[in-house]
Design a protein around this motif. Structure first.
Motif, PDB file in Angstrom:
ATOM      1  N   ARG A 170      53.800  44.422  20.061  1.00  0.00           N
ATOM      2  CA  ARG A 170      53.652  43.609  18.726  1.00  0.00           C
ATOM      3  C   ARG A 170      53.028  45.192  17.853  1.00  0.00           C
ATOM      4  NH1 ARG A 170      51.011  38.780  18.315  1.00  0.00           N
ATOM      5  NH2 ARG A 170      50.116  39.190  16.228  1.00  0.00           N
ATOM      6  N   PRO A 171      53.170  44.920  16.457  1.00  0.00           N
ATOM      7  CA  PRO A 171      52.934  45.924  15.633  1.00  0.00           C
ATOM      8  C   PRO A 171      51.467  45.843  14.863  1.00  0.00           C
ATOM      9  CG  PRO A 171      54.253  44.558  14.361  1.00  0.00           C
ATOM     10  CD  PRO A 171      54.216  44.094  15.757  1.00  0.00           C
ATOM     11  N   VAL A 172      50.827  44.640  15.175  1.00  0.00           N
ATOM     12  CA  VAL A 172      49.340  44.273  14.748  1.00  0.00           C
ATOM     13  C   VAL A 172      48.789  43.836  15.953  1.00  0.00           C
ATOM     14  CG1 VAL A 172      50.351  43.986  12.447  1.00  0.00           C
ATOM     15  CG2 VAL A 172      50.194  41.856  13.948  1.00  0.00           C
ATOM     16  N   ASN A 173      47.390  43.416  15.647  1.00  0.00           N
ATOM     17  CA  ASN A 173      46.331  42.973  16.549  1.00  0.00           C
ATOM     18  C   ASN A 173      46.842  41.652  16.795  1.00  0.00           C
ATOM     19  OD1 ASN A 173      44.278  42.454  18.029  1.00  0.00           O
ATOM     20  ND2 ASN A 173      42.727  42.268  16.351  1.00  0.00           N
ATOM     21  N   GLY A 174      46.618  41.034  17.873  1.00  0.00           N
ATOM     22  CA  GLY A 174      47.120  39.733  18.380  1.00  0.00           C
ATOM     23  C   GLY A 174      46.889  39.595  19.878  1.00  0.00           C
ATOM     24  N   PRO A 175      47.421  38.330  20.133  1.00  0.00           N
ATOM     25  CA  PRO A 175      47.252  37.756  21.671  1.00  0.00           C
ATOM     26  C   PRO A 175      47.621  38.633  22.732  1.00  0.00           C
ATOM     27  CG  PRO A 175      47.621  36.310  20.233  1.00  0.00           C
ATOM     28  CD  PRO A 175      47.944  37.305  19.667  1.00  0.00           C
ATOM     29  N   ASP A 176      48.956  39.164  22.409  1.00  0.00           N
ATOM     30  CA  ASP A 176      49.747  39.738  23.455  1.00  0.00           C
ATOM     31  C   ASP A 176      49.292  40.930  24.257  1.00  0.00           C
ATOM     32  OD1 ASP A 176      51.055  38.575  20.949  1.00  0.00           O
ATOM     33  OD2 ASP A 176      52.903  39.222  21.886  1.00  0.00           O
ATOM     34  N   PHE A 177      48.492  41.760  23.520  1.00  0.00           N
ATOM     35  CA  PHE A 177      47.868  42.848  24.272  1.00  0.00           C
ATOM     36  C   PHE A 177      47.041  42.389  25.514  1.00  0.00           C
ATOM     37  CE2 PHE A 177      48.051  44.423  19.683  1.00  0.00           C
ATOM     38  CZ  PHE A 177      48.971  45.422  20.226  1.00  0.00           C
ATOM     39  N   TYR A 178      46.500  41.247  25.681  1.00  0.00           N
ATOM     40  CA  TYR A 178      45.794  40.659  26.977  1.00  0.00           C
ATOM     41  C   TYR A 178      46.839  40.552  28.119  1.00  0.00           C
ATOM     42  CZ  TYR A 178      42.032  40.973  23.573  1.00  0.00           C
ATOM     43  OH  TYR A 178      41.351  41.355  22.626  1.00  0.00           O
ATOM     44  N   GLN A 179      47.936  40.548  27.812  1.00  0.00           N
ATOM     45  CA  GLN A 179      48.903  40.353  29.111  1.00  0.00           C
ATOM     46  C   GLN A 179      48.720  41.650  29.957  1.00  0.00           C
ATOM     47  OE1 GLN A 179      52.838  37.930  27.561  1.00  0.00           O
ATOM     48  NE2 GLN A 179      52.201  39.843  26.492  1.00  0.00           N
ATOM     49  N   PHE A 180      48.500  43.026  29.250  1.00  0.00           N
ATOM     50  CA  PHE A 180      48.296  44.019  30.059  1.00  0.00           C
ATOM     51  C   PHE A 180      47.043  43.951  30.491  1.00  0.00           C
ATOM     52  CE2 PHE A 180      50.721  45.209  26.107  1.00  0.00           C
ATOM     53  CZ  PHE A 180      51.780  46.118  26.702  1.00  0.00           C
ATOM     54  N   TYR A 181      45.758  43.518  29.902  1.00  0.00           N
ATOM     55  CA  TYR A 181      44.387  43.343  30.575  1.00  0.00           C
ATOM     56  C   TYR A 181      44.595  42.386  31.792  1.00  0.00           C
ATOM     57  CZ  TYR A 181      39.530  42.173  30.591  1.00  0.00           C
ATOM     58  OH  TYR A 181      38.066  41.889  30.723  1.00  0.00           O
ATOM     59  N   TYR A 182      45.384  41.180  31.725  1.00  0.00           N
ATOM     60  CA  TYR A 182      45.473  40.396  32.952  1.00  0.00           C
ATOM     61  C   TYR A 182      46.056  41.192  34.047  1.00  0.00           C
ATOM     62  CZ  TYR A 182      43.366  36.336  30.572  1.00  0.00           C
ATOM     63  OH  TYR A 182      42.436  35.410  29.994  1.00  0.00           O
ATOM     64  N   ALA A 183      47.329  41.826  33.696  1.00  0.00           N
ATOM     65  CA  ALA A 183      48.253  42.456  34.702  1.00  0.00           C
ATOM     66  C   ALA A 183      47.222  43.515  35.372  1.00  0.00           C
ATOM     67  CB  ALA A 183      49.388  43.164  33.810  1.00  0.00           C
ATOM     68  N   CYS A 184      46.273  43.871  34.651  1.00  0.00           N
ATOM     69  CA  CYS A 184      45.523  44.725  35.331  1.00  0.00           C
ATOM     70  C   CYS A 184      44.240  44.240  36.328  1.00  0.00           C
ATOM     71  CB  CYS A 184      44.960  45.891  34.263  1.00  0.00           C
ATOM     72  SG  CYS A 184      45.960  47.206  33.558  1.00  0.00           S
ATOM     73  N   GLY A 185      44.194  42.972  36.170  1.00  0.00           N
ATOM     74  CA  GLY A 185      43.168  42.361  36.927  1.00  0.00           C
ATOM     75  C   GLY A 185      41.971  41.725  36.220  1.00  0.00           C
ATOM     76  N   GLY A 186      42.079  41.774  34.821  1.00  0.00           N
ATOM     77  CA  GLY A 186      40.773  41.545  33.996  1.00  0.00           C
ATOM     78  C   GLY A 186      40.766  40.202  34.034  1.00  0.00           C
ATOM     79  N   THR A 187      39.457  39.717  33.466  1.00  0.00           N
ATOM     80  CA  THR A 187      38.875  38.429  33.358  1.00  0.00           C
ATOM     81  C   THR A 187      38.258  38.498  31.941  1.00  0.00           C
ATOM     82  OG1 THR A 187      38.479  38.056  35.686  1.00  0.00           O
ATOM     83  CG2 THR A 187      37.225  36.626  34.045  1.00  0.00           C
ATOM     84  N   LEU A 188      38.605  37.460  31.073  1.00  0.00           N
ATOM     85  CA  LEU A 188      37.903  37.490  29.789  1.00  0.00           C
ATOM     86  C   LEU A 188      37.044  36.554  29.538  1.00  0.00           C
ATOM     87  CD1 LEU A 188      41.163  37.119  27.496  1.00  0.00           C
ATOM     88  CD2 LEU A 188      39.799  39.019  27.689  1.00  0.00           C
TER      89      LEU A 188
END
Length: 447
Positions: free
Chosen positions: A207-225
Protein backbone atom coordinates in the motif's frame (compact mmCIF):
# COMPACT_ATOMS: atom_id res chain seq x y z
CA UNK A 1 -17.55 16.16 1.88
CA UNK A 2 -17.33 13.76 -0.99
CA UNK A 3 -20.15 11.22 -0.83
CA UNK A 4 -23.90 11.15 -0.74
CA UNK A 5 -26.76 11.30 1.70
CA UNK A 6 -29.86 9.16 1.49
CA UNK A 7 -33.08 9.67 3.43
CA UNK A 8 -35.99 7.32 4.02
CA UNK A 9 -39.03 7.98 6.13
CA UNK A 10 -42.79 7.66 6.58
CA UNK A 11 -44.40 10.74 8.05
CA UNK A 12 -48.17 10.28 7.69
CA UNK A 13 -50.74 7.63 8.44
CA UNK A 14 -52.90 6.43 5.57
CA UNK A 15 -55.77 8.28 7.16
CA UNK A 16 -53.84 11.54 6.85
CA UNK A 17 -53.53 12.03 10.61
CA UNK A 18 -50.22 13.33 11.91
CA UNK A 19 -47.87 10.60 12.99
CA UNK A 20 -44.72 10.77 15.05
CA UNK A 21 -41.50 10.32 13.10
CA UNK A 22 -38.31 9.18 14.79
CA UNK A 23 -35.20 10.15 12.84
CA UNK A 24 -32.11 7.93 13.06
CA UNK A 25 -28.91 9.29 11.55
CA UNK A 26 -26.17 6.92 10.37
CA UNK A 27 -22.72 7.81 9.07
CA UNK A 28 -20.89 5.29 6.90
CA UNK A 29 -17.76 5.12 4.74
CA UNK A 30 -16.27 3.01 1.94
CA UNK A 31 -14.21 4.79 1.06
CA UNK A 32 -14.47 2.65 -2.10
CA UNK A 33 -17.76 3.24 -3.91
CA UNK A 34 -18.42 -0.50 -4.13
CA UNK A 35 -19.13 -0.53 -0.38
CA UNK A 36 -22.09 1.86 -0.60
CA UNK A 37 -24.30 -0.96 0.69
CA UNK A 38 -23.04 -0.05 4.16
CA UNK A 39 -25.51 2.83 3.81
CA UNK A 40 -28.13 1.54 1.38
CA UNK A 41 -28.70 -1.63 3.39
CA UNK A 42 -29.68 0.53 6.35
CA UNK A 43 -32.19 2.36 4.17
CA UNK A 44 -33.74 -0.91 3.02
CA UNK A 45 -33.78 -2.28 6.57
CA UNK A 46 -35.62 0.89 7.66
CA UNK A 47 -38.34 0.18 5.12
CA UNK A 48 -38.65 -3.29 6.61
CA UNK A 49 -38.72 -1.87 10.13
CA UNK A 50 -41.55 0.51 9.23
CA UNK A 51 -43.62 -2.36 7.85
CA UNK A 52 -43.13 -4.16 11.17
CA UNK A 53 -44.06 -1.02 13.12
CA UNK A 54 -47.19 -0.66 11.02
CA UNK A 55 -48.17 -4.26 11.73
CA UNK A 56 -47.58 -3.62 15.43
CA UNK A 57 -49.77 -0.49 15.19
CA UNK A 58 -46.93 1.52 16.70
CA UNK A 59 -47.65 5.27 16.95
CA UNK A 60 -44.43 6.17 15.16
CA UNK A 61 -42.35 5.35 12.11
CA UNK A 62 -38.62 5.58 11.47
CA UNK A 63 -36.89 8.05 9.24
CA UNK A 64 -33.27 7.13 8.45
CA UNK A 65 -30.71 9.61 7.20
CA UNK A 66 -27.53 8.00 5.90
CA UNK A 67 -24.31 9.57 4.71
CA UNK A 68 -21.71 7.61 2.77
CA UNK A 69 -18.15 8.94 2.75
CA UNK A 70 -15.90 8.38 -0.27
CA UNK A 71 -12.96 10.62 0.60
CA UNK A 72 -10.58 8.82 2.97
CA UNK A 73 -10.37 7.42 6.48
CA UNK A 74 -8.43 10.35 7.92
CA UNK A 75 -11.15 12.80 6.91
CA UNK A 76 -13.86 10.49 8.20
CA UNK A 77 -12.15 10.02 11.55
CA UNK A 78 -11.74 13.77 11.95
CA UNK A 79 -15.41 14.25 11.13
CA UNK A 80 -16.43 11.65 13.72
CA UNK A 81 -14.22 13.09 16.43
CA UNK A 82 -15.55 16.61 15.88
CA UNK A 83 -19.11 15.28 16.04
CA UNK A 84 -18.41 13.33 19.23
CA UNK A 85 -16.72 16.25 20.95
CA UNK A 86 -19.42 18.73 19.95
CA UNK A 87 -22.31 16.50 20.97
CA UNK A 88 -23.53 16.33 17.37
CA UNK A 89 -22.84 12.66 16.71
CA UNK A 90 -25.36 10.60 14.72
CA UNK A 91 -27.15 7.62 16.24
CA UNK A 92 -25.12 5.02 14.35
CA UNK A 93 -21.57 5.15 13.02
CA UNK A 94 -19.83 2.52 10.93
CA UNK A 95 -16.10 2.26 11.40
CA UNK A 96 -13.26 -0.21 11.92
CA UNK A 97 -13.14 -2.42 14.97
CA UNK A 98 -9.82 -0.80 15.91
CA UNK A 99 -11.59 2.45 16.80
CA UNK A 100 -13.74 0.82 19.48
CA UNK A 101 -11.16 1.04 22.26
CA UNK A 102 -10.58 4.76 21.82
CA UNK A 103 -14.26 5.62 21.37
CA UNK A 104 -15.29 3.50 24.34
CA UNK A 105 -12.67 5.12 26.58
CA UNK A 106 -13.85 8.52 25.40
CA UNK A 107 -17.42 7.69 26.35
CA UNK A 108 -18.59 8.28 22.77
CA UNK A 109 -20.20 4.87 22.20
CA UNK A 110 -22.21 2.52 24.38
CA UNK A 111 -21.91 -1.22 25.10
CA UNK A 112 -24.73 -3.19 23.51
CA UNK A 113 -24.93 -6.23 25.78
CA UNK A 114 -28.36 -5.33 27.18
CA UNK A 115 -29.82 -5.20 23.65
CA UNK A 116 -28.07 -7.96 21.71
CA UNK A 117 -29.58 -10.85 23.64
CA UNK A 118 -33.08 -9.82 22.57
CA UNK A 119 -32.56 -10.80 18.93
CA UNK A 120 -31.87 -14.27 17.55
CA UNK A 121 -30.39 -12.77 14.38
CA UNK A 122 -27.18 -11.84 16.17
CA UNK A 123 -26.57 -15.48 17.13
CA UNK A 124 -25.68 -16.25 13.51
CA UNK A 125 -22.72 -13.85 13.42
CA UNK A 126 -19.39 -15.68 13.05
CA UNK A 127 -18.24 -15.99 16.69
CA UNK A 128 -14.71 -14.68 16.06
CA UNK A 129 -16.15 -11.39 14.85
CA UNK A 130 -17.77 -10.73 18.22
CA UNK A 131 -14.31 -10.82 19.80
CA UNK A 132 -13.23 -8.14 17.31
CA UNK A 133 -15.88 -5.74 18.68
CA UNK A 134 -15.41 -6.64 22.34
CA UNK A 135 -13.51 -4.23 24.56
CA UNK A 136 -12.87 -4.91 28.24
CA UNK A 137 -15.38 -7.73 28.17
CA UNK A 138 -18.24 -5.81 26.57
CA UNK A 139 -19.51 -5.85 22.99
CA UNK A 140 -19.63 -2.31 21.64
CA UNK A 141 -20.61 -2.97 18.04
CA UNK A 142 -22.50 -5.11 15.57
CA UNK A 143 -20.14 -6.60 12.94
CA UNK A 144 -20.87 -5.26 9.47
CA UNK A 145 -18.35 -7.08 7.30
CA UNK A 146 -14.89 -8.56 7.33
CA UNK A 147 -12.19 -9.16 4.73
CA UNK A 148 -8.82 -10.63 3.99
CA UNK A 149 -5.79 -9.02 2.35
CA UNK A 150 -4.37 -11.20 -0.41
CA UNK A 151 -1.16 -11.07 -2.35
CA UNK A 152 -2.24 -10.54 -5.97
CA UNK A 153 0.01 -11.86 -8.72
CA UNK A 154 -0.07 -11.08 -12.44
CA UNK A 155 -0.45 -14.30 -14.40
CA UNK A 156 0.56 -13.00 -17.85
CA UNK A 157 3.76 -11.53 -16.39
CA UNK A 158 4.63 -14.82 -14.70
CA UNK A 159 4.02 -16.53 -18.04
CA UNK A 160 6.49 -14.12 -19.67
CA UNK A 161 9.05 -15.30 -17.11
CA UNK A 162 8.55 -18.83 -18.37
CA UNK A 163 6.20 -20.14 -15.72
CA UNK A 164 3.92 -22.91 -16.91
CA UNK A 165 0.16 -22.70 -16.44
CA UNK A 166 0.49 -25.39 -13.77
CA UNK A 167 3.11 -23.43 -11.85
CA UNK A 168 0.97 -20.30 -11.96
CA UNK A 169 -2.14 -22.18 -10.87
CA UNK A 170 -0.21 -23.80 -8.03
CA UNK A 171 1.36 -20.65 -6.61
CA UNK A 172 -1.42 -19.96 -4.09
CA UNK A 173 -1.11 -23.48 -2.68
CA UNK A 174 2.68 -23.24 -2.58
CA UNK A 175 2.34 -20.08 -0.51
CA UNK A 176 -0.29 -21.70 1.71
CA UNK A 177 2.07 -24.59 2.43
CA UNK A 178 5.06 -22.34 3.14
CA UNK A 179 6.97 -23.49 0.04
CA UNK A 180 7.04 -20.04 -1.60
CA UNK A 181 8.32 -17.39 0.82
CA UNK A 182 9.15 -13.69 0.72
CA UNK A 183 12.69 -14.62 -0.29
CA UNK A 184 11.28 -16.54 -3.25
CA UNK A 185 9.19 -13.50 -4.17
CA UNK A 186 12.30 -11.30 -4.07
CA UNK A 187 14.17 -13.80 -6.27
CA UNK A 188 11.35 -13.93 -8.83
CA UNK A 189 10.96 -10.17 -8.67
CA UNK A 190 14.64 -9.60 -9.38
CA UNK A 191 14.43 -11.98 -12.32
CA UNK A 192 11.43 -10.08 -13.70
CA UNK A 193 13.35 -6.80 -13.52
CA UNK A 194 16.52 -8.26 -15.03
CA UNK A 195 14.61 -9.76 -17.96
CA UNK A 196 12.65 -6.57 -18.59
CA UNK A 197 9.29 -8.13 -17.76
CA UNK A 198 8.65 -5.24 -15.36
CA UNK A 199 10.36 -1.93 -14.76
CA UNK A 200 12.81 -1.64 -11.86
CA UNK A 201 10.83 -1.26 -8.64
CA UNK A 202 7.65 -2.69 -10.17
CA UNK A 203 7.99 -6.33 -9.12
CA UNK A 204 6.22 -5.87 -5.77
CA UNK A 205 4.08 -3.06 -4.30
CA UNK A 206 2.51 -2.73 -0.88
CA UNK A 207 0.00 0.00 0.00
CA UNK A 208 1.22 3.57 -0.63
CA UNK A 209 0.06 5.08 2.69
CA UNK A 210 -0.01 4.17 6.36
CA UNK A 211 -2.48 1.44 7.20
CA UNK A 212 -3.18 -2.01 8.65
CA UNK A 213 -1.56 -4.08 5.91
CA UNK A 214 1.98 -3.55 7.17
CA UNK A 215 1.30 -5.67 10.26
CA UNK A 216 1.06 -8.73 8.06
CA UNK A 217 4.86 -8.52 7.79
CA UNK A 218 5.15 -8.11 11.56
CA UNK A 219 2.93 -11.13 12.24
CA UNK A 220 4.78 -13.21 9.62
CA UNK A 221 7.95 -12.37 11.54
CA UNK A 222 6.42 -13.77 14.73
CA UNK A 223 5.36 -10.50 16.31
CA UNK A 224 2.70 -9.83 18.94
CA UNK A 225 0.78 -6.56 19.12
CA UNK A 226 -1.13 -6.80 22.39
CA UNK A 227 -0.87 -8.58 25.71
CA UNK A 228 -4.20 -10.42 26.12
CA UNK A 229 -3.92 -10.40 29.91
CA UNK A 230 -3.12 -6.73 30.45
CA UNK A 231 -4.40 -5.19 27.22
CA UNK A 232 -1.11 -3.33 26.86
CA UNK A 233 0.43 -2.86 23.45
CA UNK A 234 3.50 -4.95 22.69
CA UNK A 235 6.52 -4.02 20.58
CA UNK A 236 8.56 -7.08 19.69
CA UNK A 237 11.98 -5.71 18.69
CA UNK A 238 13.04 -8.91 16.92
CA UNK A 239 9.85 -9.13 14.85
CA UNK A 240 9.94 -5.42 14.01
CA UNK A 241 13.57 -5.72 12.94
CA UNK A 242 12.65 -8.68 10.73
CA UNK A 243 9.81 -6.64 9.20
CA UNK A 244 11.99 -3.60 8.56
CA UNK A 245 14.72 -5.82 7.16
CA UNK A 246 12.33 -7.39 4.67
CA UNK A 247 10.95 -4.03 3.55
CA UNK A 248 14.47 -2.68 3.18
CA UNK A 249 15.51 -5.66 1.07
CA UNK A 250 12.53 -5.20 -1.25
CA UNK A 251 13.80 -1.72 -2.05
CA UNK A 252 17.52 -2.50 -2.08
CA UNK A 253 17.08 -5.41 -4.50
CA UNK A 254 15.15 -3.24 -6.95
CA UNK A 255 11.98 -5.27 -6.47
CA UNK A 256 10.03 -2.35 -4.97
CA UNK A 257 10.37 1.32 -5.82
CA UNK A 258 11.75 3.66 -3.17
CA UNK A 259 9.07 6.18 -4.15
CA UNK A 260 6.04 4.03 -3.37
CA UNK A 261 5.06 5.73 -0.12
CA UNK A 262 3.13 8.90 -0.83
CA UNK A 263 1.76 7.74 -4.18
CA UNK A 264 -1.95 8.46 -4.66
CA UNK A 265 -4.34 5.53 -4.45
CA UNK A 266 -5.69 6.26 -7.93
CA UNK A 267 -2.21 5.99 -9.41
CA UNK A 268 -1.50 2.85 -7.39
CA UNK A 269 -4.71 1.08 -8.44
CA UNK A 270 -4.48 2.02 -12.11
CA UNK A 271 -0.82 0.97 -12.35
CA UNK A 272 -1.36 -2.39 -10.67
CA UNK A 273 -4.68 -3.23 -12.33
CA UNK A 274 -3.35 -2.35 -15.79
CA UNK A 275 -0.73 -5.07 -15.48
CA UNK A 276 2.45 -3.12 -14.78
CA UNK A 277 3.26 -4.71 -11.38
CA UNK A 278 4.07 -8.39 -10.83
CA UNK A 279 3.01 -8.81 -7.17
CA UNK A 280 0.88 -6.48 -5.03
CA UNK A 281 -0.64 -6.70 -1.57
CA UNK A 282 -4.20 -5.38 -1.36
CA UNK A 283 -7.63 -6.35 -0.04
CA UNK A 284 -10.38 -8.69 -1.13
CA UNK A 285 -12.51 -5.58 -1.72
CA UNK A 286 -9.86 -4.42 -4.21
CA UNK A 287 -11.20 -7.05 -6.61
CA UNK A 288 -14.49 -5.14 -6.84
CA UNK A 289 -12.71 -1.78 -6.94
CA UNK A 290 -10.64 -2.78 -9.94
CA UNK A 291 -13.65 -4.18 -11.76
CA UNK A 292 -15.89 -1.17 -11.20
CA UNK A 293 -13.62 1.87 -10.82
CA UNK A 294 -10.22 1.38 -12.42
CA UNK A 295 -8.52 -0.07 -15.50
CA UNK A 296 -10.51 -3.30 -15.54
CA UNK A 297 -13.80 -1.41 -15.77
CA UNK A 298 -13.22 -0.64 -19.46
CA UNK A 299 -11.24 -3.80 -20.29
CA UNK A 300 -13.59 -6.64 -19.48
CA UNK A 301 -14.35 -6.12 -15.80
CA UNK A 302 -14.33 -9.32 -13.79
CA UNK A 303 -13.50 -11.44 -16.86
CA UNK A 304 -10.32 -9.39 -17.30
CA UNK A 305 -9.43 -9.83 -13.64
CA UNK A 306 -9.80 -13.61 -13.73
CA UNK A 307 -7.62 -13.77 -16.83
CA UNK A 308 -4.97 -11.47 -15.38
CA UNK A 309 -4.70 -12.01 -11.63
CA UNK A 310 -4.32 -14.76 -9.14
CA UNK A 311 -4.39 -14.28 -5.39
CA UNK A 312 -2.86 -15.93 -2.36
CA UNK A 313 -2.03 -15.40 1.28
CA UNK A 314 0.88 -13.17 2.25
CA UNK A 315 3.90 -15.51 2.14
CA UNK A 316 5.77 -16.87 5.13
CA UNK A 317 9.13 -15.35 5.96
CA UNK A 318 10.91 -18.71 6.20
CA UNK A 319 10.39 -22.04 4.40
CA UNK A 320 7.76 -24.08 6.17
CA UNK A 321 6.48 -21.05 8.03
CA UNK A 322 2.86 -20.02 8.25
CA UNK A 323 1.53 -17.50 5.73
CA UNK A 324 -0.78 -14.79 7.00
CA UNK A 325 -3.39 -12.26 6.06
CA UNK A 326 -5.06 -9.50 8.04
CA UNK A 327 -8.67 -8.59 8.59
CA UNK A 328 -10.10 -5.30 9.72
CA UNK A 329 -13.76 -5.99 10.49
CA UNK A 330 -16.17 -3.12 10.11
CA UNK A 331 -18.89 -2.57 12.68
CA UNK A 332 -21.95 -0.46 13.34
CA UNK A 333 -21.65 1.36 16.67
CA UNK A 334 -24.40 3.11 18.62
CA UNK A 335 -23.34 6.45 20.01
CA UNK A 336 -23.78 7.73 23.53
CA UNK A 337 -25.39 10.85 22.05
CA UNK A 338 -28.26 8.87 20.53
CA UNK A 339 -31.69 9.39 22.11
CA UNK A 340 -33.00 6.24 20.42
CA UNK A 341 -30.45 3.56 21.25
CA UNK A 342 -32.94 0.69 21.51
CA UNK A 343 -34.52 1.59 18.17
CA UNK A 344 -31.07 1.89 16.58
CA UNK A 345 -30.21 -1.65 17.69
CA UNK A 346 -33.55 -2.86 16.35
CA UNK A 347 -32.58 -1.43 12.96
CA UNK A 348 -29.17 -3.12 13.19
CA UNK A 349 -30.90 -6.39 13.98
CA UNK A 350 -32.79 -6.17 10.70
CA UNK A 351 -29.75 -5.20 8.64
CA UNK A 352 -27.91 -8.21 10.10
CA UNK A 353 -29.75 -10.68 7.87
CA UNK A 354 -28.31 -12.92 5.16
CA UNK A 355 -30.04 -11.03 2.34
CA UNK A 356 -28.30 -7.75 3.27
CA UNK A 357 -25.05 -9.49 4.18
CA UNK A 358 -25.00 -11.19 0.76
CA UNK A 359 -25.83 -8.01 -1.14
CA UNK A 360 -22.91 -6.22 0.47
CA UNK A 361 -20.49 -9.11 0.03
CA UNK A 362 -21.37 -9.67 -3.63
CA UNK A 363 -21.18 -6.00 -4.50
CA UNK A 364 -18.04 -5.06 -2.57
CA UNK A 365 -16.03 -8.33 -2.40
CA UNK A 366 -15.91 -8.15 1.38
CA UNK A 367 -16.56 -11.36 3.25
CA UNK A 368 -19.92 -12.18 4.88
CA UNK A 369 -20.33 -11.96 8.64
CA UNK A 370 -23.10 -14.56 8.92
CA UNK A 371 -22.52 -18.27 8.70
CA UNK A 372 -25.82 -18.79 6.89
CA UNK A 373 -24.94 -16.27 4.17
CA UNK A 374 -22.38 -18.66 2.71
CA UNK A 375 -25.09 -21.23 1.91
CA UNK A 376 -27.23 -18.82 -0.11
CA UNK A 377 -27.21 -19.86 -3.79
CA UNK A 378 -25.89 -16.51 -5.01
CA UNK A 379 -22.98 -16.67 -2.55
CA UNK A 380 -22.26 -20.37 -3.06
CA UNK A 381 -21.89 -19.70 -6.77
CA UNK A 382 -19.70 -16.60 -6.31
CA UNK A 383 -16.29 -17.78 -7.43
CA UNK A 384 -14.20 -15.07 -5.79
CA UNK A 385 -15.82 -15.12 -2.35
CA UNK A 386 -15.61 -18.89 -2.18
CA UNK A 387 -11.99 -18.79 -3.36
CA UNK A 388 -10.80 -16.44 -0.61
CA UNK A 389 -12.95 -17.74 2.24
CA UNK A 390 -10.15 -20.02 3.48
CA UNK A 391 -7.94 -17.00 4.16
CA UNK A 392 -9.87 -16.25 7.35
CA UNK A 393 -8.22 -19.35 8.83
CA UNK A 394 -4.90 -17.47 8.57
CA UNK A 395 -6.07 -14.03 9.54
CA UNK A 396 -4.73 -11.60 12.11
CA UNK A 397 -6.02 -8.32 13.55
CA UNK A 398 -4.65 -5.00 14.67
CA UNK A 399 -4.63 -4.22 18.37
CA UNK A 400 -7.73 -2.59 19.86
CA UNK A 401 -6.28 0.05 22.14
CA UNK A 402 -6.81 3.78 22.71
CA UNK A 403 -3.06 4.12 22.12
CA UNK A 404 -3.10 2.33 18.78
CA UNK A 405 -2.82 5.50 16.71
CA UNK A 406 0.37 6.54 18.50
CA UNK A 407 1.83 3.04 18.06
CA UNK A 408 0.91 2.76 14.38
CA UNK A 409 2.27 6.22 13.53
CA UNK A 410 5.61 5.41 15.18
CA UNK A 411 5.94 2.10 13.33
CA UNK A 412 5.06 3.76 10.03
CA UNK A 413 7.71 6.44 10.53
CA UNK A 414 10.17 3.57 10.87
CA UNK A 415 8.92 2.05 7.62
CA UNK A 416 9.37 5.35 5.81
CA UNK A 417 12.88 5.79 7.20
CA UNK A 418 13.96 2.28 6.18
CA UNK A 419 12.46 2.36 2.69
CA UNK A 420 13.92 5.80 1.98
CA UNK A 421 17.35 4.64 3.10
CA UNK A 422 17.56 7.14 5.96
CA UNK A 423 17.87 4.47 8.68
CA UNK A 424 18.99 0.88 8.91
CA UNK A 425 16.41 -1.62 10.20
CA UNK A 426 18.17 -1.79 13.60
CA UNK A 427 18.35 1.99 13.92
CA UNK A 428 14.68 2.27 12.99
CA UNK A 429 13.72 -0.28 15.67
CA UNK A 430 15.73 1.63 18.27
CA UNK A 431 14.05 4.90 17.25
CA UNK A 432 10.53 3.44 17.40
CA UNK A 433 11.16 1.76 20.76
CA UNK A 434 12.51 5.00 22.23
CA UNK A 435 9.61 7.03 20.76
CA UNK A 436 6.93 4.69 22.11
CA UNK A 437 8.61 4.45 25.49
CA UNK A 438 8.59 8.24 25.77
CA UNK A 439 4.99 8.66 24.61
CA UNK A 440 3.28 5.63 26.12
CA UNK A 441 5.46 4.76 29.10
CA UNK A 442 4.31 1.57 30.81
CA UNK A 443 1.29 1.32 28.49
CA UNK A 444 3.55 -0.44 25.99
CA UNK A 445 5.66 -3.53 26.58
CA UNK A 446 8.92 -3.40 24.64
CA UNK A 447 10.34 -6.89 24.38
Amino acid sequence: MKGWIGVFGVALLASGLAQQTVTLRAWTIGPEDASKTRATNLVEAAEELNRILEAEKAPYRVRVETSFETTNWDNYHRRLLLAFQSGQAPDIVQTTHVDIGAYAEGGYIVPLEEYLGRYRTFQDVTPALWSAVTYRGKRYGVPQDTEARPLYFNKPLLAKLGWSSGQIAGLAQAIREGRFTWEDLIRVGQEAVQKGVVRPGYAYWHRPVNGPDFYQFYYACGGTLQNPQTGKLVLDRTALGCMYGLLGRLVQTGVMTRNLLGMTWDNWHNTVSSGQVLFASAGTWTWAQWATQYYAKDHGGYDYLWQTFGFALQPAVRPGGKPVTLSQPQAYLVTAASHNKELAVRLLNLVTQPKYDAKHALGSAHLPILRTTYVLPEVRSHRFLQSVRYMLDYTTYQAMSPDWGVYADAVFRGISAVESGQLSPKAAVDLVAKDLGAKLGDRVEVR
